[in-house]
Design an enzyme around this catalytic site. Structure first.
Site, PDB file in Angstrom:
ATOM      1  N   LYS A   1      32.988  44.325  52.719  1.00 46.96           N
ATOM      2  CA  LYS A   1      32.585  43.372  53.769  1.00 46.96           C
ATOM      3  C   LYS A   1      33.239  43.705  55.111  1.00 46.96           C
ATOM      4  O   LYS A   1      32.567  43.775  56.129  1.00 46.96           O
ATOM      5  CB  LYS A   1      32.960  41.923  53.380  1.00 46.96           C
ATOM      6  CG  LYS A   1      32.338  41.414  52.113  1.00 46.96           C
ATOM      7  CD  LYS A   1      32.617  39.935  51.895  1.00 46.96           C
ATOM      8  CE  LYS A   1      34.088  39.588  51.713  1.00 46.96           C
ATOM      9  NZ  LYS A   1      34.721  40.139  50.498  1.00 46.96           N
TER      10      LYS A   1
ATOM     11  N   ARG B   1      32.845  30.705  51.008  1.00 45.38           N
ATOM     12  CA  ARG B   1      33.242  31.229  49.702  1.00 45.38           C
ATOM     13  C   ARG B   1      32.965  30.210  48.598  1.00 45.38           C
ATOM     14  O   ARG B   1      33.213  30.508  47.424  1.00 45.38           O
ATOM     15  CB  ARG B   1      34.749  31.524  49.724  1.00 45.38           C
ATOM     16  CG  ARG B   1      35.091  33.001  49.893  1.00 45.38           C
ATOM     17  CD  ARG B   1      36.597  33.108  49.888  1.00 45.38           C
ATOM     18  NE  ARG B   1      37.097  34.409  49.562  1.00 45.38           N
ATOM     19  CZ  ARG B   1      37.431  35.328  50.456  1.00 45.38           C
ATOM     20  NH1 ARG B   1      37.261  35.120  51.725  1.00 45.38           N
ATOM     21  NH2 ARG B   1      37.938  36.476  50.064  1.00 45.38           N
TER      22      ARG B   1
ATOM     23  N   ARG C   1      43.450  50.379  48.739  1.00 46.38           N
ATOM     24  CA  ARG C   1      43.207  50.024  50.147  1.00 46.38           C
ATOM     25  C   ARG C   1      44.474  50.087  50.976  1.00 46.38           C
ATOM     26  O   ARG C   1      45.547  49.739  50.505  1.00 46.38           O
ATOM     27  CB  ARG C   1      42.703  48.567  50.221  1.00 46.38           C
ATOM     28  CG  ARG C   1      41.250  48.445  49.994  1.00 46.38           C
ATOM     29  CD  ARG C   1      40.660  47.290  50.714  1.00 46.38           C
ATOM     30  NE  ARG C   1      41.150  45.985  50.309  1.00 46.38           N
ATOM     31  CZ  ARG C   1      40.376  44.897  50.357  1.00 46.38           C
ATOM     32  NH1 ARG C   1      39.138  44.993  50.740  1.00 46.38           N
ATOM     33  NH2 ARG C   1      40.861  43.739  50.019  1.00 46.38           N
TER      34      ARG C   1
ATOM     35  N   ARG D   1      47.893  45.344  51.565  1.00 41.95           N
ATOM     36  CA  ARG D   1      47.890  43.882  51.531  1.00 41.95           C
ATOM     37  C   ARG D   1      48.621  43.390  50.287  1.00 41.95           C
ATOM     38  O   ARG D   1      48.494  43.981  49.222  1.00 41.95           O
ATOM     39  CB  ARG D   1      46.441  43.383  51.497  1.00 41.95           C
ATOM     40  CG  ARG D   1      45.863  43.152  52.854  1.00 41.95           C
ATOM     41  CD  ARG D   1      44.399  42.860  52.778  1.00 41.95           C
ATOM     42  NE  ARG D   1      44.045  41.753  51.890  1.00 41.95           N
ATOM     43  CZ  ARG D   1      42.834  41.213  51.846  1.00 41.95           C
ATOM     44  NH1 ARG D   1      41.877  41.669  52.611  1.00 41.95           N
ATOM     45  NH2 ARG D   1      42.575  40.218  51.027  1.00 41.95           N
TER      46      ARG D   1
ATOM     47  N   ARG E   1      41.334  37.452  42.104  1.00 38.16           N
ATOM     48  CA  ARG E   1      40.381  37.271  43.210  1.00 38.16           C
ATOM     49  C   ARG E   1      38.954  37.565  42.751  1.00 38.16           C
ATOM     50  O   ARG E   1      38.008  36.905  43.190  1.00 38.16           O
ATOM     51  CB  ARG E   1      40.781  38.158  44.403  1.00 38.16           C
ATOM     52  CG  ARG E   1      42.001  37.601  45.129  1.00 38.16           C
ATOM     53  CD  ARG E   1      42.699  38.637  45.961  1.00 38.16           C
ATOM     54  NE  ARG E   1      41.885  39.162  47.024  1.00 38.16           N
ATOM     55  CZ  ARG E   1      42.012  40.398  47.515  1.00 38.16           C
ATOM     56  NH1 ARG E   1      42.903  41.231  47.013  1.00 38.16           N
ATOM     57  NH2 ARG E   1      41.245  40.789  48.494  1.00 38.16           N
TER      58      ARG E   1
HETATM   59  P1  AMP Z   1      39.916  38.131  52.396  1.00 37.53           P
HETATM   60  O1  AMP Z   1      40.642  38.891  53.437  1.00 37.53           O
HETATM   61  O2  AMP Z   1      38.531  37.712  52.823  1.00 37.53           O
HETATM   62  O3  AMP Z   1      39.901  38.833  51.060  1.00 37.53           O
HETATM   63  O4  AMP Z   1      40.725  36.758  52.193  1.00 37.53           O
HETATM   64  C1  AMP Z   1      42.071  36.767  51.742  1.00 37.53           C
HETATM   65  C2  AMP Z   1      42.420  35.424  51.137  1.00 37.53           C
HETATM   66  O5  AMP Z   1      42.322  34.393  52.130  1.00 37.53           O
HETATM   67  C3  AMP Z   1      41.530  34.958  49.991  1.00 37.53           C
HETATM   68  O6  AMP Z   1      41.902  35.537  48.745  1.00 37.53           O
HETATM   69  C4  AMP Z   1      41.761  33.446  50.041  1.00 37.53           C
HETATM   70  O7  AMP Z   1      43.006  33.095  49.484  1.00 37.53           O
HETATM   71  C5  AMP Z   1      41.852  33.180  51.541  1.00 37.53           C
HETATM   72  N1  AMP Z   1      40.513  32.886  52.122  1.00 37.53           N
HETATM   73  C6  AMP Z   1      39.816  33.640  53.011  1.00 37.53           C
HETATM   74  N2  AMP Z   1      38.639  33.068  53.303  1.00 37.53           N
HETATM   75  C7  AMP Z   1      38.571  31.918  52.593  1.00 37.53           C
HETATM   76  C8  AMP Z   1      37.589  30.887  52.435  1.00 37.53           C
HETATM   77  N3  AMP Z   1      36.417  30.950  53.081  1.00 37.53           N
HETATM   78  N4  AMP Z   1      37.876  29.870  51.605  1.00 37.53           N
HETATM   79  C9  AMP Z   1      39.042  29.781  50.959  1.00 37.53           C
HETATM   80  N5  AMP Z   1      39.995  30.735  51.020  1.00 37.53           N
HETATM   81  C10 AMP Z   1      39.778  31.793  51.836  1.00 37.53           C
END
Ligand code: AMP
Length: 209
Positions: A13, A88, A122, A155, A166
């Site tokens: 993404k 999400r 990553r 990360r 996740r």
């Molecule tokens: P990402 O970088 O998109 O993988 O997001 C990292 C983390 O941020 C996720 O594993 C969630 O803990 C939190 N997070 C990001 N976006 C959301 C969302 N829309 N709803 C809830 N938690 C989120």
């Protein structure tokens, strides 16, 4: 162009969003990046999100909806935006529907084993935000950012354990969005196991159709 990118962690993404914002000249809204910034700054919001993010859970719908609501009001969103990592959950999608009318939703699909393998490989540049992957998008010099020369980092939630959590969270809470947006008639799916350039081409073709 107001669009959403859906996909499990490491589906691509962020990589695709970075290319699409250049192509369309629109804003990139990554809720994960926004939360990581809050964590780094040690704000109240960041402290609340930190432990949830570390184990691969989701922060509360209420909190993330409030953040997005404010973000999409900003000037850089006037021409449009790509939401990466939001919504999400179906609750988030319903709230978003009340806020804006989306043009398209792209679902980048790939099998779990591929995503888990990618995720642990990553790397990110803490200075300029460039992203790499040791498997298929390595930096020219190992562990060093091609763009700014900073040492690359991983990360905290890109471990096998948090990554698996996740992926499970994605299947339980986010995959229903595919049905939600199919019903809305705005979703198309791309195969996330293809070459990065191929995926970009397919997405642009689908968006321009
Ligand atoms: P990402 O970088 O998109 O993988 O997001 C990292 C983390 O941020 C996720 O594993 C969630 O803990 C939190 N997070 C990001 N976006 C959301 C969302 N829309 N709803 C809830 N938690 C989120």
């Amino acid at each position: 162009m107001k669009m959403v990118l859906i996909g499990a962690p490491a589906a691509g993404k962020g990589t695709q969003a970075a290319r699409l914002v250049k192509h369309y000249g629109i804003a990139h809204i990554s809720t994960g990046d926004m939360l990581r910034e809050e964590v780094a700054k040690g704000t109240e919001l960041g402290n609340e999100a930190k432990s949830i993010m570390a184990v691969g859970g989701l922060v509360s719908d209420e909190l993330i909806i409030a953040i997005v609501k404010e973000r999409i009001k900003k000037d850089d969103c006037k021409k449009g935006f790509i939401l990466d990592g939001f919504p999400r959950t179906v609750v988030q999608a319903e709230k978003l529907k009340e806020m804006v009318e989306l043009d398209k939703v792209v679902y980048i699909n790939a099998p779990d084993d591929v995503m888990l393998q990618r995720l642990t490989a990553r790397q990110t540049c803490p200075k300029c935000g460039a992203t790499y992957n040791k498997l298929f998008l390595p930096s020219k010099t190992e562990d060093i950012c091609d763009v700014c020369g900073e040492k690359l980092t991983q990360r905290k939630d890109d471990t096998a354990e948090a990554g698996q959590k996740r992926l499970d969270t994605f299947h339980e809470q986010s995959e229903p969005l595919v049905g939600f947006y199919t019903k809305e008639g705005i979703l198309f799916e791309v195969d996330g196991t293809q070459d990065i350039d191929e995926i970009t081409k397919e997405i642009i073709k689908g968006l321009d159709a």
